[in-house]
Design a protein around this motif. Structure first.
Motif, PDB file in Angstrom:
ATOM      1  N   HIS A 152      22.630  -4.796  31.448  1.00  0.00           N
ATOM      2  CA  HIS A 152      22.970  -4.785  30.012  1.00  0.00           C
ATOM      3  C   HIS A 152      22.649  -3.445  29.371  1.00  0.00           C
ATOM      4  CE1 HIS A 152      21.986  -5.337  25.711  1.00  0.00           C
ATOM      5  NE2 HIS A 152      23.035  -6.168  25.730  1.00  0.00           N
ATOM      6  N   ASP A 153      21.437  -2.923  29.677  1.00  0.00           N
ATOM      7  CA  ASP A 153      20.998  -1.704  28.993  1.00  0.00           C
ATOM      8  C   ASP A 153      21.791  -0.477  29.410  1.00  0.00           C
ATOM      9  OD1 ASP A 153      19.035  -2.843  27.394  1.00  0.00           O
ATOM     10  OD2 ASP A 153      17.583  -2.836  29.025  1.00  0.00           O
ATOM     11  N   LEU A 154      22.326  -0.455  30.608  1.00  0.00           N
ATOM     12  CA  LEU A 154      23.151   0.668  31.024  1.00  0.00           C
ATOM     13  C   LEU A 154      24.593   0.497  30.566  1.00  0.00           C
ATOM     14  CD1 LEU A 154      21.858   1.395  34.647  1.00  0.00           C
ATOM     15  CD2 LEU A 154      21.161   2.440  32.498  1.00  0.00           C
ATOM     16  N   ARG A 155      25.067  -0.738  30.513  1.00  0.00           N
ATOM     17  CA  ARG A 155      26.457  -0.980  30.138  1.00  0.00           C
ATOM     18  C   ARG A 155      26.690  -0.720  28.652  1.00  0.00           C
ATOM     19  NH1 ARG A 155      27.859  -6.672  31.557  1.00  0.00           N
ATOM     20  NH2 ARG A 155      27.623  -5.854  33.674  1.00  0.00           N
ATOM     21  N   THR A 156      25.694  -1.043  27.797  1.00  0.00           N
ATOM     22  CA  THR A 156      25.887  -0.884  26.350  1.00  0.00           C
ATOM     23  C   THR A 156      26.167   0.557  25.945  1.00  0.00           C
ATOM     24  OG1 THR A 156      24.525  -2.825  25.934  1.00  0.00           O
ATOM     25  CG2 THR A 156      24.821  -1.287  24.118  1.00  0.00           C
ATOM     26  N   LEU A 158      27.168   3.004  27.848  1.00  0.00           N
ATOM     27  CA  LEU A 158      28.387   3.445  28.528  1.00  0.00           C
ATOM     28  C   LEU A 158      29.634   2.919  27.815  1.00  0.00           C
ATOM     29  CD1 LEU A 158      27.374   3.062  32.285  1.00  0.00           C
ATOM     30  CD2 LEU A 158      27.809   5.193  31.060  1.00  0.00           C
ATOM     31  N   THR A 159      29.575   1.684  27.354  1.00  0.00           N
ATOM     32  CA  THR A 159      30.720   1.116  26.634  1.00  0.00           C
ATOM     33  C   THR A 159      30.971   1.867  25.334  1.00  0.00           C
ATOM     34  OG1 THR A 159      30.243  -1.055  27.593  1.00  0.00           O
ATOM     35  CG2 THR A 159      31.639  -0.999  25.632  1.00  0.00           C
ATOM     36  N   ALA A 160      29.877   2.174  24.595  1.00  0.00           N
ATOM     37  CA  ALA A 160      30.025   2.914  23.339  1.00  0.00           C
ATOM     38  C   ALA A 160      30.590   4.311  23.589  1.00  0.00           C
ATOM     39  CB  ALA A 160      28.688   2.995  22.625  1.00  0.00           C
ATOM     40  N   MET A 161      30.079   4.984  24.641  1.00  0.00           N
ATOM     41  CA  MET A 161      30.567   6.317  24.949  1.00  0.00           C
ATOM     42  C   MET A 161      32.042   6.291  25.356  1.00  0.00           C
ATOM     43  SD  MET A 161      27.195   7.551  27.082  1.00  0.00           S
ATOM     44  CE  MET A 161      27.999   9.009  27.747  1.00  0.00           C
ATOM     45  N   GLY A 175      34.282   4.087  24.484  1.00  0.00           N
ATOM     46  CA  GLY A 175      35.132   3.813  23.320  1.00  0.00           C
ATOM     47  C   GLY A 175      35.345   5.045  22.486  1.00  0.00           C
ATOM     48  N   SER A 176      34.288   5.829  22.266  1.00  0.00           N
ATOM     49  CA  SER A 176      34.428   7.051  21.471  1.00  0.00           C
ATOM     50  C   SER A 176      35.344   8.052  22.162  1.00  0.00           C
ATOM     51  CB  SER A 176      33.055   7.676  21.236  1.00  0.00           C
ATOM     52  OG  SER A 176      32.214   6.793  20.521  1.00  0.00           O
ATOM     53  N   ILE A 177      35.183   8.212  23.458  1.00  0.00           N
ATOM     54  CA  ILE A 177      36.014   9.175  24.196  1.00  0.00           C
ATOM     55  C   ILE A 177      37.468   8.733  24.199  1.00  0.00           C
ATOM     56  CG2 ILE A 177      36.424  10.181  26.465  1.00  0.00           C
ATOM     57  CD1 ILE A 177      33.388  10.055  26.889  1.00  0.00           C
ATOM     58  N   ASP A 178      37.723   7.423  24.398  1.00  0.00           N
ATOM     59  CA  ASP A 178      39.102   6.924  24.387  1.00  0.00           C
ATOM     60  C   ASP A 178      39.756   7.172  23.033  1.00  0.00           C
ATOM     61  OD1 ASP A 178      38.865   6.125  26.981  1.00  0.00           O
ATOM     62  OD2 ASP A 178      38.447   4.014  26.506  1.00  0.00           O
ATOM     63  N   SER A 179      38.987   6.973  21.953  1.00  0.00           N
ATOM     64  CA  SER A 179      39.544   7.210  20.608  1.00  0.00           C
ATOM     65  C   SER A 179      39.908   8.669  20.437  1.00  0.00           C
ATOM     66  CB  SER A 179      38.524   6.783  19.548  1.00  0.00           C
ATOM     67  OG  SER A 179      38.241   5.405  19.648  1.00  0.00           O
ATOM     68  N   LEU A 180      39.027   9.563  20.881  1.00  0.00           N
ATOM     69  CA  LEU A 180      39.312  10.986  20.746  1.00  0.00           C
ATOM     70  C   LEU A 180      40.522  11.397  21.577  1.00  0.00           C
ATOM     71  CD1 LEU A 180      35.657  12.391  20.866  1.00  0.00           C
ATOM     72  CD2 LEU A 180      37.198  12.401  18.893  1.00  0.00           C
ATOM     73  N   LEU A 181      40.648  10.849  22.787  1.00  0.00           N
ATOM     74  CA  LEU A 181      41.794  11.195  23.635  1.00  0.00           C
ATOM     75  C   LEU A 181      43.086  10.628  23.091  1.00  0.00           C
ATOM     76  CD1 LEU A 181      40.249  10.687  27.200  1.00  0.00           C
ATOM     77  CD2 LEU A 181      40.834  12.853  26.097  1.00  0.00           C
ATOM     78  N   ALA A 182      43.044   9.434  22.534  1.00  0.00           N
ATOM     79  CA  ALA A 182      44.279   8.785  22.084  1.00  0.00           C
ATOM     80  C   ALA A 182      44.778   9.356  20.761  1.00  0.00           C
ATOM     81  CB  ALA A 182      44.047   7.278  21.948  1.00  0.00           C
ATOM     82  N   ARG A 204      26.804  11.558  21.865  1.00  0.00           N
ATOM     83  CA  ARG A 204      25.591  12.262  22.277  1.00  0.00           C
ATOM     84  C   ARG A 204      24.358  11.357  22.187  1.00  0.00           C
ATOM     85  NH1 ARG A 204      23.566  16.354  18.064  1.00  0.00           N
ATOM     86  NH2 ARG A 204      23.032  14.304  17.194  1.00  0.00           N
ATOM     87  N   ASP A 205      24.236  10.574  21.101  1.00  0.00           N
ATOM     88  CA  ASP A 205      23.071   9.680  20.952  1.00  0.00           C
ATOM     89  C   ASP A 205      23.040   8.639  22.051  1.00  0.00           C
ATOM     90  OD1 ASP A 205      22.390  11.093  18.709  1.00  0.00           O
ATOM     91  OD2 ASP A 205      23.279   9.635  17.288  1.00  0.00           O
ATOM     92  N   GLU A 206      24.222   8.082  22.380  1.00  0.00           N
ATOM     93  CA  GLU A 206      24.250   7.091  23.450  1.00  0.00           C
ATOM     94  C   GLU A 206      23.934   7.724  24.797  1.00  0.00           C
ATOM     95  OE1 GLU A 206      24.444   3.883  23.194  1.00  0.00           O
ATOM     96  OE2 GLU A 206      24.687   3.954  21.019  1.00  0.00           O
ATOM     97  N   ALA A 207      24.341   8.971  24.991  1.00  0.00           N
ATOM     98  CA  ALA A 207      24.004   9.661  26.234  1.00  0.00           C
ATOM     99  C   ALA A 207      22.507   9.896  26.331  1.00  0.00           C
ATOM    100  CB  ALA A 207      24.770  10.974  26.326  1.00  0.00           C
ATOM    101  N   GLU A 208      21.885  10.293  25.201  1.00  0.00           N
ATOM    102  CA  GLU A 208      20.433  10.471  25.205  1.00  0.00           C
ATOM    103  C   GLU A 208      19.721   9.147  25.451  1.00  0.00           C
ATOM    104  OE1 GLU A 208      19.534  12.237  21.489  1.00  0.00           O
ATOM    105  OE2 GLU A 208      20.206  14.261  22.069  1.00  0.00           O
TER     106      GLU A 208
END
Length: 884
Positions: free
Chosen positions: A662-666, A668-671, A673-680, A698-702
């Motif tokens: 759960h803690d790794l997926r959350t 990653l899912t947020a990151m 979604g943000s990247i897909d929005s920027l690409l689309a 960046r916050d989710e990556a940290e």
């Protein structure tokens, strides 16, 4: 039984008239339920209307024990002051002023506070008993004075509070409170014995599975010995011998070829009758050749393998010694073989061993196993080598005694002269053996006749009375020489037995203190290494039949010696030098076996290449038994520990997969979604929104980086890979660095930092302490309300420095405060919430523990939230260099 013995038993009971009765609740260790059982018995007495009072009961904060105190009248405690500290003890004078019928006194071995009437609580109890007050009390077996050294060897802990054994022996009733070690450890882990911090330390130091099992055995032995002694005393009061309640089978063996057959028959009889059984050998001090010794040793080893007890006794008469031992052990049946030694039957006027047992063994069942004469191979009596030096001693002693007698013949009468010659026989018998003694007796007979019986200087005897004189002299010389020779043989046998017993006791003492396999091997080598004339080696065998030297001499084995070792291991019997199996090598092999087969192979190699005497082989075989038992005990402890660790590993793996997924997926899912929005959408997204998406990524990556770092840190802590690079650092710098790292997380809170100007330096690994503080700050910020207060404070005293992080969140329930530092534990609410890996505070605890520190939990700000405090010990401050 004599009237004197009966009178003594009755007198032992007389002083108890008018004296209170003492009932002891005996346990193997704290936490088995002694106090609870005592209070339960007191509640039953209270319901029957008995006037009782609680003198002192230590509940140790156990809820079930405190509940049992409900309704029991209590004596107020006496307040004492010692060095400015207020102490409470049992009010002895208050109890004696208004004595109850029954008094409850917990912890009999307790040491009273200075200023009390008695230094020990058991002395208080003795005074209460003298006053006619019945007492219920509790004690653990490790507090008995006689067991103090044994308990220290078992646990490695020196018990300071002890009481004399006679206090327990004089108790009117002893009730053993038993609890299996596994259940006691569960109670300890659940906090039902000590508070959790103390419980963890107790499990590591004292409450191990091995220690508890050994203490439990000691407690059972103590209680059983008391029951046995009490039963014997009751029968002595009636002038009777205590009967054998269950009975025991004794089988008497000798060094003949039928000894093993007799042992096997005894084993079958014992199994049919469900009786414990013992194999008894009575050593009369006579000479035994190697053949008889081998038969005897084989029978004793067979008895041990079949589950019988082996006993060796010393005595001049076999039948009486067997009967005395049977009465001591309360045996009901004696089994012997039919005696076929004609000389012994003639000596006992035609009566064999069975007839003598029947004559003196009233009340015992005597069974005789007859064997066919054709099945009894003749014992090949090897001729003893003639020691001509001893016979020369007999000749010289006779000549010297004759010369002395001639010199004194003018002043001594004839009977007195014979005593001089008898003295020579005694000297020869004591210094040599029976043969030279009898030779000296014969020579003295001839010298007495030739020199002193008229007519002298001839062997002719004129008077009839002189014939009787010579015959009596010969008889007395023969009896004297025989008696002195037997006494010398018995003395030698006693010395051999003493050496063997001392070696066994010393090895047993060392093995008792050994808690693992390596400690057992070290104790064995320490004992066997005392023999300078042999080399010792302990070998283990791998599943692919390869030998490994576990301890001792590192020698390459020849093909013959390796074959002997393989045979010994496979057949679980001695082989090699001095045995009938592959005897041409330099090593003698003895398998040290447990219930499932050999555990280790003991190898002995005499440095001179000759076979060791039979006594040494027997001693080595005897030493092998406790060594094998210790190895099996150590292996069992290792297997249990491995099973426990395997279970814990499976639990941790399941918890890790459940939480990390759960803690790794959350993030990653947020990151994603943000990247897909920027690409689309790309440039269609306003600049401010794009920046917000990138900052969120960046916050989710940290956040993901912190999770991974926590996993790596926990792995290093668990495998000992964490290295402490200590240095002197200012506490204020640690706080500043930690808050700077979490500036985005803490920006939404009212952060208060309280750092005194004068603070001592810390000698720590700065990065680890900073990480621990970061984990605590992140945990507090995570559950603090928006714009809530978050305070970081530093305090110090002479012993330690404390970092306190206090918030206004939902707080941590009190019953969960000891659990939040466990790996993968997440509280249902509070500072940890229901989500997360549960690693942050566990890592914090581990990092501080590596520095000798700890973490505590308290109340938060304004009655809200929680406060986590990091405690770190202070070291002697470094001396600052003065400026020139």
């Amino acid at each position: 039984m004599s009237d004197a013995v009966r009178a003594d038993a009755l007198l032992d009971e007389m002083p108890r008239e008018g004296r209170g009765r003492l009932k002891v609740f005996l346990g193997a260790a704290p936490g088995v339920g002694k106090t609870y059982a005592m209070l339960q018995a007191a509640q039953a007495q209270l319901r029957q209307g008995v006037d009782l009072r609680v003198g002192v009961v230590e509940t140790h904060g156990r809820a079930e024990t405190e509940a049992m105190l409900t309704g029991l009248p209590q004596q107020p405690q006496q307040r004492l002051e010692y060095r400015g500290v207020a102490l409470s003890e049992m009010d002895l004078d208050g109890i004696l002023a208004k004595p109850p019928k029954l008094l409850l006194v917990d912890e009999l071995a307790h040491s009273n506070a200075p200023g009390s009437r008695h230094s020990k609580r058991w002395q208080d109890v003795q005074e209460l008993l003298d006053a006619g007050i019945d007492v219920y009390t509790t004690v653990n077996v490790q507090h008995l004075e006689a067991l103090n050294d044994q308990v220290r060897d078992i646990t490695g802990v020196q018990v300071r509070e002890t009481l004399p054994d006679w206090v327990l022996q004089e108790a009117d009733e002893i009730l053993l409170i038993d609890l299996p070690p596994r259940e006691l450890l569960e109670r300890l882990r659940e906090g039902k014995v000590y508070v959790p911090e103390q419980a963890r330390a107790a499990i590591d130091a004292f409450f191990s599975q091995t220690n508890l099992t050994a203490l439990r055995e000691l407690a059972m032995q103590t209680a059983a010995a008391r029951v046995d002694a009490d039963l014997s005393r009751r029968y002595r009061q009636q002038g009777q011998q205590a009967p054998a309640l269950r009975g025991r089978l004794l089988v008497g063996i000798d060094g003949d070829a039928q000894a093993e057959r007799l042992v096997r028959h005894a084993c079958r009889v014992a199994e049919r009758r469900h009786l414990p059984w013992s194999v008894v050998y009575v050593d009369t001090g006579g000479e035994r050749d190697e053949t008889r010794l081998s038969y005897l040793q084989g029978a004793q080893q067979l008895a041990e393998r079949l589950g019988g007890e082996v006993v060796s006794l010393r005595g001049s008469e076999v039948a009486k010694t067997l009967i005395e031992h049977a009465r001591e052990r309360r045996a009901s049946l004696i089994l012997v073989g039919r005696s076929r030694q004609r000389l012994r039957r003639i000596w006992h006027l035609g009566r064999g061993l069975a007839e003598r047992l029947l004559q003196h063994g009233q009340g015992l069942e005597i069974s005789v196993l007859d064997t066919e004469a054709s099945h009894t191979p003749a014992l090949s009596r090897r001729r003893q080598p003639v020691v001509w030096r001893d016979y020369l001693l007999a000749l010289l002693a006779t000549l010297l005694a004759s010369a002395v007698a001639l010199g004194l013949s003018r002043v001594l009468e004839l009977p007195n002269i014979s005593l001089i010659l008898l003295a020579a026989v005694l000297v020869v018998a004591v210094r040599s053996s029976l043969g030279p003694a009898m030779a000296c007796a014969g020579l003295s007979f001839l010298a007495y006749n030739f020199l002193f019986i008229p007519p002298t200087l001839t062997l002719t005897i004129d008077r009839q009375q002189d014939v009787l004189t010579l015959l009596f002299f010969l008889l007395m010389a023969g009896l004297t020489g025989n008696l002195a020779s037997r006494q010398r043989q018995q003395l030698q046998a006693l010395r051999e037995t003493q050496r063997e017993t001392s070696a066994l006791l010393e090895l047993s003492r060392k093995l008792t203190a050994a808690t693992d396999r390596q400690a057992v091997l070290a104790a064995a080598m320490q004992q066997l290494g005392l023999w300078q004339d042999v080399e010792v080696s302990l070998l283990s065998r791998s599943p692919d039949a390869l030998w490994k030297v576990e301890a001792g001499a590192q020698r390459l084995l020849t093909d013959l010696e390796r074959a002997a070792a393989d045979w010994s291991w496979q057949h679980d019997q001695p082989a090699g030098l001095g045995t009938g199996t592959l005897p041409d090598g330099r090593w003698w092999w003895l398998p040290l076996s447990g219930e499932e087969g050999p555990l280790l192979l003991l190898g002995i190699s005499p440095k001179d290449g000759r076979s060791l005497p039979a006594e040494r082989w027997r001693l080595l075989t005897a030493l092998g038994q406790p060594l094998a038992q210790a190895l099996e005990r150590a292996q069992l402890a290792e297997d249990l520990e491995a099973a426990r660790l395997h279970g814990q590993t499976e639990e941790l793996r399941s918890a890790l997969l459940a939480s990390v997924s759960h803690d790794l997926r959350t993030p990653l899912t947020a990151m994603r979604g943000s990247i897909d929005s920027l690409l689309a959408l790309g440039e269609q997204i306003p600049l401010a929104d794009r920046r917000e998406l990138l900052e969120g990524t960046r916050d989710e990556a940290e956040r993901l980086d912190r999770y991974i770092q926590n996993l790596l840190d926990m792995t290093r802590l668990g495998h000992g890979g964490l290295k402490l690079a200590r240095d002197w650092v200012a506490p204020a710098d640690i706080v500043a660095s930690a808050t700077q790292r979490l500036r985005p997380v803490l920006s939404a809170l009212q952060l208060e930092i309280q750092v005194p100007q004068q603070l001592p330096l810390l000698y720590v690994h700065a990065a680890l302490i900073e990480q621990a503080l970061v984990n605590v700050l992140e945990n507090a910020a995570r559950f603090s309300p928006p714009q809530g207060r978050l305070r970081v404070a530093i305090e110090a005293d002479a012993e330690e420095l404390r970092f306190s992080v206090s918030d206004q969140g939902p707080g941590i329930p009190e019953h969960e405060r000891t659990k939040i530092f466990d790996m993968f534990y997440t509280a249902a609410r509070g500072d940890r919430g229901g989500q997360g890996t549960g690693l942050g505070l566990a890592i914090c605890q581990g990092m501080l523990g590596a520095h000798g520190g700890r973490v505590t939990v308290g109340e938060g700000l304004d009655g809200l939230g929680a406060s986590l405090t990091l405690h770190l010990p202070l070291h002697t401050q470094p001396q600052m260099e003065e400026e020139q």
